[in-house]
Motif scaffolding. Structure first.
Motif, PDB file in Angstrom:
ATOM      1  N   UNK A 133       1.013  -1.548  -0.135  1.00 36.92           N
ATOM      2  CA  UNK A 133       0.000  -0.161   0.038  1.00 36.92           C
ATOM      3  C   UNK A 133       0.843   1.349  -0.096  1.00 36.92           C
ATOM      4  N   UNK A 134       1.118   2.162  -1.049  1.00 38.23           N
ATOM      5  CA  UNK A 134       1.203   3.047  -0.530  1.00 38.23           C
ATOM      6  C   UNK A 134       1.251   4.275   0.299  1.00 38.23           C
ATOM      7  N   UNK A 135       1.973   5.386   0.275  1.00 43.59           N
ATOM      8  CA  UNK A 135       1.703   6.179   1.646  1.00 43.59           C
ATOM      9  C   UNK A 135       0.669   7.120   1.718  1.00 43.59           C
ATOM     10  N   UNK A 136       0.396   6.889   0.388  1.00 42.17           N
ATOM     11  CA  UNK A 136      -0.768   8.542   0.011  1.00 42.17           C
ATOM     12  C   UNK A 136      -2.385   6.792  -0.343  1.00 42.17           C
ATOM     13  N   UNK A 137      -2.741   6.581   0.430  1.00 44.08           N
ATOM     14  CA  UNK A 137      -3.968   6.048   0.320  1.00 44.08           C
ATOM     15  C   UNK A 137      -5.493   6.479   0.720  1.00 44.08           C
ATOM     16  N   UNK A 138      -5.095   7.346  -0.029  1.00 41.11           N
ATOM     17  CA  UNK A 138      -6.071   8.741   0.139  1.00 41.11           C
ATOM     18  C   UNK A 138      -7.921   7.870  -1.589  1.00 41.11           C
ATOM     19  N   UNK A 200      -3.936   4.761 -16.274  1.00 44.42           N
ATOM     20  CA  UNK A 200      -2.833   5.132 -16.258  1.00 44.42           C
ATOM     21  C   UNK A 200      -3.038   6.177 -14.976  1.00 44.42           C
ATOM     22  N   UNK A 201      -3.875   6.425 -14.606  1.00 47.01           N
ATOM     23  CA  UNK A 201      -4.484   7.743 -13.795  1.00 47.01           C
ATOM     24  C   UNK A 201      -3.391   7.189 -12.447  1.00 47.01           C
ATOM     25  N   UNK A 202      -3.706   6.195 -12.179  1.00 44.47           N
ATOM     26  CA  UNK A 202      -3.535   5.426 -10.602  1.00 44.47           C
ATOM     27  C   UNK A 202      -2.453   4.575 -11.257  1.00 44.47           C
ATOM     28  N   UNK A 203      -1.156   5.413 -11.023  1.00 40.19           N
ATOM     29  CA  UNK A 203       0.181   4.064 -11.324  1.00 40.19           C
ATOM     30  C   UNK A 203       0.643   3.387 -10.821  1.00 40.19           C
ATOM     31  N   UNK A 204      -0.045   3.708  -9.047  1.00 41.67           N
ATOM     32  CA  UNK A 204       0.436   2.446  -7.966  1.00 41.67           C
ATOM     33  C   UNK A 204      -0.295   3.106  -6.653  1.00 41.67           C
ATOM     34  N   UNK A 235      -8.054   5.057   7.784  1.00 40.63           N
ATOM     35  CA  UNK A 235      -7.700   5.338   9.359  1.00 40.63           C
ATOM     36  C   UNK A 235      -6.970   4.808  10.282  1.00 40.63           C
ATOM     37  N   UNK A 236      -7.149   3.259  10.386  1.00 44.32           N
ATOM     38  CA  UNK A 236      -6.975   2.974  11.523  1.00 44.32           C
ATOM     39  C   UNK A 236      -5.301   2.583  11.217  1.00 44.32           C
ATOM     40  N   UNK A 237      -5.023   1.838   9.999  1.00 39.50           N
ATOM     41  CA  UNK A 237      -3.827   2.331   9.762  1.00 39.50           C
ATOM     42  C   UNK A 237      -3.020   2.667   8.800  1.00 39.50           C
ATOM     43  N   UNK A 238      -3.679   4.397   8.710  1.00 39.89           N
ATOM     44  CA  UNK A 238      -2.062   5.668   8.245  1.00 39.89           C
ATOM     45  C   UNK A 238      -2.410   6.406  10.032  1.00 39.89           C
TER      46      UNK A 238
END
Length: 239
Positions: A133-138, A200-204, A235-238
């Motif tokens: 999971x990348x740092x940005x999971x929004x 392609x808009x979400x490569x990771x 939210x809990x895992x971030x």
């Protein structure tokens, strides 16, 4: 489903018996859906009406703050005028108080029934990340499947944060994309790889699997509960 109006308890002639009949007919429909494990939009509508009664009962000065935004300014003004009218009419006030007290009791029982189903569905869900999971999971994707379906349903999601009454809330917007057969070929990792190649808009992207061994109506129950559960999980895992 035939719903109550936003101001049903104050519409027309304020009579306990007629309002009681309207309420019980409404709750009968709600219970019919709950018996089929269908929660939404019925549970949300029920909570909306319950909160309206609480707000009106407590104090008219809080109507503007407490009533949900779907209540129009015209209806708010009407309720404020009605409140001013009934405080000077003892008989009318007693009748309306009887209606509100009866309705809140019955609605509260129905809400408990609905939340028990909600909790049961939520407890049956398993949420797990697909790959790293990348740092940005929004924003990203989640895969939804239950014990009955032969498909994995794929949704794109985007989280948002909004403020209301000095509190912050997390919301989630989802869009159904496509489905894949549940077999050895279409594993979650394979689906993730396919999505990255096609979109392609979400490569990771952040990707999660949400599943249960039980079977529930997807749009009315499984998807709404899964969305709320995923918001809490992220939210809990971030944190």
């Amino acid at each position: 489903m035939k719903s109550l109006s936003e101001t049903w308890f104050a519409d027309g002639y304020i009579d306990f018996e007629s309002k009681k009949y309207s309420l019980l007919a409404y709750l009968q429909q709600i219970n019919r859906y709950f018996n089929e494990n269908k929660l939404y939009p019925q549970l949300g509508d029920l909570i909306f009406h319950y909160n309206n009664l609480v707000s009106f009962r407590d104090n008219k000065q809080y109507l503007q703050q407490q009533f949900p935004k779907r209540l129009t300014a015209v209806n708010l003004e009407r309720l404020q005028l009605l409140y001013e009218q009934i405080v000077s009419d003892d008989e009318l006030m007693k009748e309306l108080e009887s209606i509100i007290q009866f309705a809140m009791f019955r609605m509260n029982n129905a809400i408990k029934d609905g939340t028990e189903i909600y909790d049961f569905v939520e407890d049956s869900l398993r949420i797990s990340p697909v790959g790293l999971i990348p740092l940005d999971s929004q924003e990203g994707y989640f895969f939804l499947c239950d014990g009955r379906q032969q498909e994995t349903l794929v949704y794109e999601y985007r989280l948002s944060i909004f403020e209301r009454h000095d509190e912050k809330y997390r919301g989630i917007h989802t869009e159904y994309l496509e489905s894949y057969a549940k077999d050895l070929v279409h594993s979650c990792e394979h689906i993730k790889t396919t999505l990255i190649k096609k979109r392609k808009k979400l490569p990771n992207p952040a990707v999660y699997r949400v599943d249960t061994k039980l079977a529930f109506p997807v749009n009315e129950t499984l998807l709404p509960v899964a969305k709320r559960s995923l918001v809490k999980y992220i939210a809990n895992h971030a944190a």
